[in-house]
Motif scaffolding. Structure first.
Motif, PDB file in Angstrom:
ATOM      1  N   ARG A   1       4.916   2.051   6.756  1.00  0.00           N
ATOM      2  CA  ARG A   1       6.146   1.856   6.004  1.00  0.00           C
ATOM      3  C   ARG A   1       6.262   0.474   5.370  1.00  0.00           C
ATOM      4  O   ARG A   1       6.849   0.323   4.299  1.00  0.00           O
ATOM      5  CB  ARG A   1       7.354   2.116   6.906  1.00  0.00           C
ATOM      6  N   ALA A   2       5.706  -0.537   6.016  1.00  0.00           N
ATOM      7  CA  ALA A   2       5.818  -1.892   5.450  1.00  0.00           C
ATOM      8  C   ALA A   2       5.178  -1.960   4.066  1.00  0.00           C
ATOM      9  O   ALA A   2       5.780  -2.426   3.107  1.00  0.00           O
ATOM     10  CB  ALA A   2       5.170  -2.903   6.383  1.00  0.00           C
ATOM     11  N   GLY A   3       3.944  -1.484   3.975  1.00  0.00           N
ATOM     12  CA  GLY A   3       3.256  -1.508   2.691  1.00  0.00           C
ATOM     13  C   GLY A   3       3.925  -0.628   1.658  1.00  0.00           C
ATOM     14  O   GLY A   3       3.985  -0.971   0.473  1.00  0.00           O
ATOM     15  N   LEU A   4       4.443   0.528   2.094  1.00  0.00           N
ATOM     16  CA  LEU A   4       5.111   1.432   1.172  1.00  0.00           C
ATOM     17  C   LEU A   4       6.416   0.830   0.655  1.00  0.00           C
ATOM     18  O   LEU A   4       6.732   0.916  -0.544  1.00  0.00           O
ATOM     19  CB  LEU A   4       5.387   2.776   1.857  1.00  0.00           C
TER      20      LEU A   4
ATOM     21  N   ALA B   1       0.844  -1.192   0.000  1.00  0.00           N
ATOM     22  CA  ALA B   1       0.000   0.000   0.000  1.00  0.00           C
ATOM     23  C   ALA B   1       0.879   1.241   0.000  1.00  0.00           C
ATOM     24  O   ALA B   1       1.922   1.274   0.658  1.00  0.00           O
ATOM     25  CB  ALA B   1      -0.923   0.003   1.219  1.00  0.00           C
ATOM     26  N   VAL B   2       0.442   2.255  -0.735  1.00  0.00           N
ATOM     27  CA  VAL B   2       1.118   3.556  -0.728  1.00  0.00           C
ATOM     28  C   VAL B   2       0.208   4.528   0.005  1.00  0.00           C
ATOM     29  O   VAL B   2      -0.899   4.818  -0.463  1.00  0.00           O
ATOM     30  CB  VAL B   2       1.386   4.062  -2.156  1.00  0.00           C
ATOM     31  N   PRO B   3       0.600   5.040   1.179  1.00  0.00           N
ATOM     32  CA  PRO B   3      -0.264   5.969   1.908  1.00  0.00           C
ATOM     33  C   PRO B   3      -0.539   7.228   1.097  1.00  0.00           C
ATOM     34  O   PRO B   3       0.297   7.672   0.303  1.00  0.00           O
ATOM     35  CB  PRO B   3       0.535   6.285   3.175  1.00  0.00           C
ATOM     36  N   ARG B   4      -1.705   7.802   1.278  1.00  0.00           N
ATOM     37  CA  ARG B   4      -2.130   8.952   0.472  1.00  0.00           C
ATOM     38  C   ARG B   4      -1.118  10.097   0.462  1.00  0.00           C
ATOM     39  O   ARG B   4      -0.821  10.653  -0.601  1.00  0.00           O
ATOM     40  CB  ARG B   4      -3.501   9.440   0.963  1.00  0.00           C
ATOM     41  N   PRO B   5      -0.554  10.501   1.619  1.00  0.00           N
ATOM     42  CA  PRO B   5       0.392  11.630   1.586  1.00  0.00           C
ATOM     43  C   PRO B   5       1.652  11.367   0.761  1.00  0.00           C
ATOM     44  O   PRO B   5       2.325  12.309   0.343  1.00  0.00           O
ATOM     45  CB  PRO B   5       0.752  11.828   3.066  1.00  0.00           C
ATOM     46  N   ALA B   6       1.968  10.102   0.533  1.00  0.00           N
ATOM     47  CA  ALA B   6       3.203   9.770  -0.199  1.00  0.00           C
ATOM     48  C   ALA B   6       2.961   9.463  -1.670  1.00  0.00           C
ATOM     49  O   ALA B   6       3.918   9.240  -2.416  1.00  0.00           O
ATOM     50  CB  ALA B   6       3.882   8.566   0.467  1.00  0.00           C
TER      51      ALA B   6
END
Length: 465
Positions: free
Chosen positions: A349-352, A219-224
């Motif tokens: 961070r894991a998903g990113l 997963a990529v968090p929205r802010p990144a």
């Protein structure tokens, strides 16, 4: 205290009459084994041309042998990157070393291309398992308030790859049994390594949930997301360049130098990986944005010189361009990685990391496979020119995105910590313990993890500039 977690100290204390290696000795032995894993992973590169002549396969098969290592490594990282958190560091490290030794044994007995695929697959599993568990163990063995593990894993990953290519090519040229000696040496090293790890106390702890941890989270968090997308051209260019040099680089070096001396193949890889690792180490304190911009400009200049050298068949210019590109190779990766990861919270961070390294490893393998097919049809010279031009276009796009994108306050405050070093490009991602412990959160955060292999505590980079 969580009763589900069994401390290593408690288990060790129950064993009587058995002396364990001191923590300092265990740290440096594991650091050496970490370097040897990456040395072994790069050792086949100078030998590909030898195997190609012996087993009579095409350039497309050569690049496929290289790519199978990358793809198996990616799968291992995705599904087994966090297993040492649950089973303990020592069992996973030993398993990784045994897989690496098995890969060496298969190389020793290779009589066809099928054995090369098998050996590289075993090496992919070994690097994926061993590097992550060793990296996490180094964090737990380093002195309090120390960044020693970060420095060691960052430097040893990239320089191990550089030395692996250089040492192997030297042994091929100047020592007997060119396709066997390096594997006998590495087999002995990993056998001794298994014995040494058995003499160490378990540095970590065990806890339930090993089966559940095998399911990756991406997963990529929205802010990144904006930064992640903007860094994709840079990331593809860096890893695709590394893939080209580690697979077809020795063949290209031989064509441009006009020499049958296989040492040039190791020199070419050493120039790219060695200068990249040195640049990351020496310039590790500059901001993420400055690192990425400077890296892209060096990369663009180096690829331009390399393109001209290939077009004119000028060996000196090719070596010079490779060195310049190597500086960009390291810095562009450093900046793009830090800019992206700094925008995620510890639980994100894991998903990113999984998303970042899926892009990276696909860029490490797929363009090289295409280049192998193109080389079979159009020749190495024309393919290398087109490949270099494609990388230049990607880097130019990355510079444009970086310069034109407005710079404002980040959507989420980045951790206020001194940035630490990620592992070098074309190696493996940092482990989650490193990212979390560096910003003050628990080193063994019970987050659901994914790609967490090498452990260079790295890369969270507190700066977003």
């Amino acid at each position: 205290m969580d009763t589900n977690i069994v401390s290593a100290e408690a288990r060790t204390g129950e064993r009587s009459g058995r002396r364990m290696l001191p923590k300092a000795a265990a740290f440096w032995i594991l650091a050496g084994l970490f370097l040897m894993l990456f040395l072994a992973s790069a050792a086949p590169s100078p030998l590909y041309r030898v195997y190609q002549v012996q087993f009579r396969f095409s350039a497309s098969t050569l690049t496929a042998v290289f790519a199978v290592y990358v793809l198996v490594l990616l799968v291992t990282l995705l599904f087994f990157g966090s297993v040492s958190d649950h089973l303990g560091r020592r069992p996973v490290i030993i398993t990784g070393l045994l897989f690496s030794a098995a890969g060496c044994a298969v190389f020793l007995g290779a009589h066809g291309v099928g054995a090369l695929y098998a050996a590289r697959s075993l090496q992919g599993i070994a690097t994926g398992l061993g590097s992550g568990a060793i990296g996490a163990a180094l964090i737990e063995l380093q002195p309090s308030h120390s960044q020693r593990a970060s420095t060691v894993t960052s430097a040893f990953a990239e320089e191990g790859s550089a030395l692996g290519a250089l040492i192997t090519s030297a042994l091929v040229v100047y020592a007997p049994a060119p396709t066997h000696l390096i594997w006998w040496v590495l087999l002995a090293v990993f056998a001794i390594g298994v014995v040494a790890v058995l003499a160490m106390a378990e540095p970590g702890s065990t806890r339930p949930g090993a089966v559940a941890s095998l399911w990756p989270r991406i997963a990529v968090p929205r802010p990144a997301r904006g930064t992640f997308a903007g860094a994709v051209p840079c990331r593809i260019a860096v890893w695709a360049l590394g893939g080209l040099y580690l697979s077809l680089g020795p063949s290209l070096g031989a064509e441009l130098t006009g020499s049958a001396n296989l040492l040039w193949g190791g020199v070419v890889i050493f120039l790219l990986a060695g200068t990249g690792g040195a640049a990351v180490f020496l310039l590790r304190d500059i901001s993420s944005r400055a690192a990425m911009l400077a890296g892209c400009l060096f990369l663009l200049a180096g690829v331009a010189v390399t393109f001209g050298a290939i077009a004119t068949t000028t060996s000196a210019a090719f070596l010079a361009g490779t060195g310049v590109a190597g500086v960009g190779f390291g810095l562009a990766y450093l900046g793009s990685f830090r800019m992206t990861v700094s925008l995620a919270t510890p639980r994100e961070r894991a998903g990113l990391l999984a998303a970042i390294f899926i892009v990276a490893y696909l860029a490490f393998s797929i363009p090289v496979l295409i280049a192998g097919v193109a080389t079979t049809r159009f020749g190495l010279h024309s393919t290398a020119l087109a490949y270099s031009a494609s990388i230049a276009v990607l880097v130019a796009a990355a510079v444009g995105i970086l310069v034109l994108r407005p710079v404002g306050a980040p959507a989420r405050p980045a951790p206020d910590v001194r940035a630490v070093m990620p592992p070098g490009p074309c190696t493996v991602p940092p482990c989650l313990q490193a990212l979390n412990s560096a910003d003050g959160s628990p080193a063994r955060s019970p987050v659901r993890r994914s790609v967490t292999a090498s452990s260079s505590p790295a890369s969270h980079a507190g700066d977003t500039q």
